[in-house]
Write a protein that holds these residues in place. Structure first.
Motif, PDB file in Angstrom:
ATOM      1  N   ASP A  54       0.835  -1.201   0.000  1.00 47.01           N
ATOM      2  CA  ASP A  54       0.000   0.000   0.000  1.00 47.01           C
ATOM      3  C   ASP A  54       0.869   1.250   0.000  1.00 47.01           C
ATOM      4  N   ASP A  55       1.941   1.232   0.792  1.00 42.32           N
ATOM      5  CA  ASP A  55       2.876   2.365   0.798  1.00 42.32           C
ATOM      6  C   ASP A  55       3.484   2.555  -0.587  1.00 42.32           C
ATOM      7  N   LEU A  56       3.854   1.457  -1.220  1.00 43.24           N
ATOM      8  CA  LEU A  56       4.450   1.514  -2.546  1.00 43.24           C
ATOM      9  C   LEU A  56       3.479   2.146  -3.545  1.00 43.24           C
ATOM     10  N   ASP A  57       2.221   1.742  -3.493  1.00 46.18           N
ATOM     11  CA  ASP A  57       1.196   2.318  -4.374  1.00 46.18           C
ATOM     12  C   ASP A  57       1.010   3.807  -4.090  1.00 46.18           C
ATOM     13  N   THR A  58       0.992   4.165  -2.814  1.00 46.78           N
ATOM     14  CA  THR A  58       0.838   5.570  -2.429  1.00 46.78           C
ATOM     15  C   THR A  58       2.019   6.392  -2.918  1.00 46.78           C
ATOM     16  N   PHE A  59       3.222   5.875  -2.741  1.00 51.53           N
ATOM     17  CA  PHE A  59       4.416   6.588  -3.190  1.00 51.53           C
ATOM     18  C   PHE A  59       4.406   6.747  -4.707  1.00 51.53           C
ATOM     19  N   ALA A  60       4.009   5.704  -5.423  1.00 47.83           N
ATOM     20  CA  ALA A  60       3.969   5.769  -6.886  1.00 47.83           C
ATOM     21  C   ALA A  60       2.971   6.812  -7.356  1.00 47.83           C
ATOM     22  N   ALA A  61       1.808   6.843  -6.732  1.00 47.19           N
ATOM     23  CA  ALA A  61       0.794   7.836  -7.105  1.00 47.19           C
ATOM     24  C   ALA A  61       1.282   9.245  -6.807  1.00 47.19           C
ATOM     25  N   ARG A  62       1.869   9.416  -5.647  1.00 49.76           N
ATOM     26  CA  ARG A  62       2.365  10.742  -5.277  1.00 49.76           C
ATOM     27  C   ARG A  62       3.500  11.184  -6.194  1.00 49.76           C
ATOM     28  N   SER A  63       4.366  10.268  -6.537  1.00 44.58           N
ATOM     29  CA  SER A  63       5.461  10.575  -7.450  1.00 44.58           C
ATOM     30  C   SER A  63       4.936  10.988  -8.825  1.00 44.58           C
ATOM     31  N   GLY A  64       3.963  10.244  -9.322  1.00 43.11           N
ATOM     32  CA  GLY A  64       3.388  10.569 -10.629  1.00 43.11           C
ATOM     33  C   GLY A  64       2.732  11.934 -10.638  1.00 43.11           C
ATOM     34  N   GLU A  65       1.992  12.243  -9.593  1.00 46.27           N
ATOM     35  CA  GLU A  65       1.322  13.541  -9.492  1.00 46.27           C
ATOM     36  C   GLU A  65       2.347  14.676  -9.381  1.00 46.27           C
ATOM     37  N   ALA A  66       3.371  14.485  -8.571  1.00 43.61           N
ATOM     38  CA  ALA A  66       4.407  15.515  -8.419  1.00 43.61           C
ATOM     39  C   ALA A  66       5.141  15.736  -9.739  1.00 43.61           C
ATOM     40  N   THR A  67       5.399  14.658 -10.457  1.00 46.22           N
ATOM     41  CA  THR A  67       6.085  14.779 -11.745  1.00 46.22           C
ATOM     42  C   THR A  67       5.217  15.535 -12.746  1.00 46.22           C
ATOM     43  N   ARG A  68       3.938  15.208 -12.794  1.00 45.31           N
ATOM     44  CA  ARG A  68       3.020  15.885 -13.728  1.00 45.31           C
ATOM     45  C   ARG A  68       2.936  17.375 -13.418  1.00 45.31           C
ATOM     46  N   LYS A  69       2.718  17.707 -12.151  1.00 41.48           N
ATOM     47  CA  LYS A  69       2.620  19.118 -11.768  1.00 41.48           C
ATOM     48  C   LYS A  69       3.943  19.837 -11.964  1.00 41.48           C
ATOM     49  N   GLY A  70       5.042  19.159 -11.671  1.00 44.01           N
ATOM     50  CA  GLY A  70       6.357  19.761 -11.858  1.00 44.01           C
ATOM     51  C   GLY A  70       6.652  20.058 -13.314  1.00 44.01           C
ATOM     52  N   ALA A  71       6.261  19.147 -14.190  1.00 45.40           N
ATOM     53  CA  ALA A  71       6.473  19.368 -15.629  1.00 45.40           C
ATOM     54  C   ALA A  71       5.689  20.589 -16.110  1.00 45.40           C
ATOM     55  N   GLN A  72       4.460  20.721 -15.665  1.00 43.05           N
ATOM     56  CA  GLN A  72       3.651  21.873 -16.059  1.00 43.05           C
ATOM     57  C   GLN A  72       4.242  23.168 -15.508  1.00 43.05           C
ATOM     58  N   ALA A  73       4.667  23.148 -14.258  1.00 45.75           N
ATOM     59  CA  ALA A  73       5.261  24.330 -13.639  1.00 45.75           C
ATOM     60  C   ALA A  73       6.573  24.696 -14.321  1.00 45.75           C
ATOM     61  N   PHE A  74       7.388  23.705 -14.624  1.00 47.00           N
ATOM     62  CA  PHE A  74       8.667  23.945 -15.294  1.00 47.00           C
ATOM     63  C   PHE A  74       8.430  24.584 -16.656  1.00 47.00           C
ATOM     64  N   ALA A  75       7.441  24.102 -17.381  1.00 45.05           N
ATOM     65  CA  ALA A  75       7.122  24.675 -18.698  1.00 45.05           C
ATOM     66  C   ALA A  75       6.715  26.147 -18.569  1.00 45.05           C
ATOM     67  N   ARG A  76       5.930  26.474 -17.546  1.00 46.28           N
ATOM     68  CA  ARG A  76       5.531  27.875 -17.350  1.00 46.28           C
ATOM     69  C   ARG A  76       6.742  28.748 -17.010  1.00 46.28           C
ATOM     70  N   LEU A  77       7.604  28.260 -16.115  1.00 46.02           N
ATOM     71  CA  LEU A  77       8.796  29.028 -15.746  1.00 46.02           C
ATOM     72  C   LEU A  77       9.728  29.198 -16.943  1.00 46.02           C
ATOM     73  N   LEU A  78       9.889  28.159 -17.718  1.00 50.16           N
ATOM     74  CA  LEU A  78      10.744  28.230 -18.897  1.00 50.16           C
ATOM     75  C   LEU A  78      10.197  29.248 -19.892  1.00 50.16           C
ATOM     76  N   GLN A  79       8.898  29.238 -20.085  1.00 48.16           N
ATOM     77  CA  GLN A  79       8.261  30.216 -20.983  1.00 48.16           C
ATOM     78  C   GLN A  79       8.535  31.646 -20.509  1.00 48.16           C
ATOM     79  N   LEU A  80       8.429  31.880 -19.210  1.00 51.32           N
ATOM     80  CA  LEU A  80       8.734  33.210 -18.662  1.00 51.32           C
ATOM     81  C   LEU A  80      10.172  33.609 -18.955  1.00 51.32           C
TER      82      LEU A  80
END
Length: 116
Positions: free
Chosen positions: A7-33
């Motif tokens: 269960d911890d492994l599943d939780t970590f995987a989900a959290r990692s995926g969400e952080a990566t997705r949000k980070g990619a979007q944020a990085f793209a916005r910062l790069l555009q700026l």
């Protein structure tokens, strides 16, 4: 913290995926700026992008988070969370990220250390 159960492994995987997705979007916005804007905050954005690209060559000053608008610092924090979960280097998650970050480094006059 290492996962202790499946269960911890599943939780970590989900959290990692969400952080990566949000980070990619944020990085793209910062790069555009950093590619298109020219205000007093943007050199800080460029230094942050450089630090996420190569933290040994470009040091991150956490106080930069206090010197930019809230939306920009929120994006920086999303990027840091994505780095913490470490699924991918952020620049690899945006089109032509390597070349674009290097162009930002050049555009804003950031200096690679000798041999970098």
């Amino acid at each position: 913290m290492a996962p202790e159960t499946l269960d911890d492994l599943d939780t970590f995987a989900a959290r990692s995926g969400e952080a990566t997705r949000k980070g990619a979007q944020a990085f793209a916005r910062l790069l555009q700026l950093a590619e298109t804007r020219d205000s007093g905050q943007i050199p800080r954005v460029a230094r942050f992008l450089a630090a996420t690209y190569n933290g040994q060559a470009f040091q991150l000053d956490p106080f930069e988070l206090r010197a930019v608008d809230i939306a920009i610092s929120d994006d920086m924090l999303c990027c840091l969370d994505a780095l913490r979960w470490g699924r991918a280097d952020l620049y690899t998650l945006v089109p032509d990220g390597d070349a674009r970050v290097r162009a930002v480094i050049d555009r804003w006059g950031l200096r690679w250390p000798a041999g970098g």
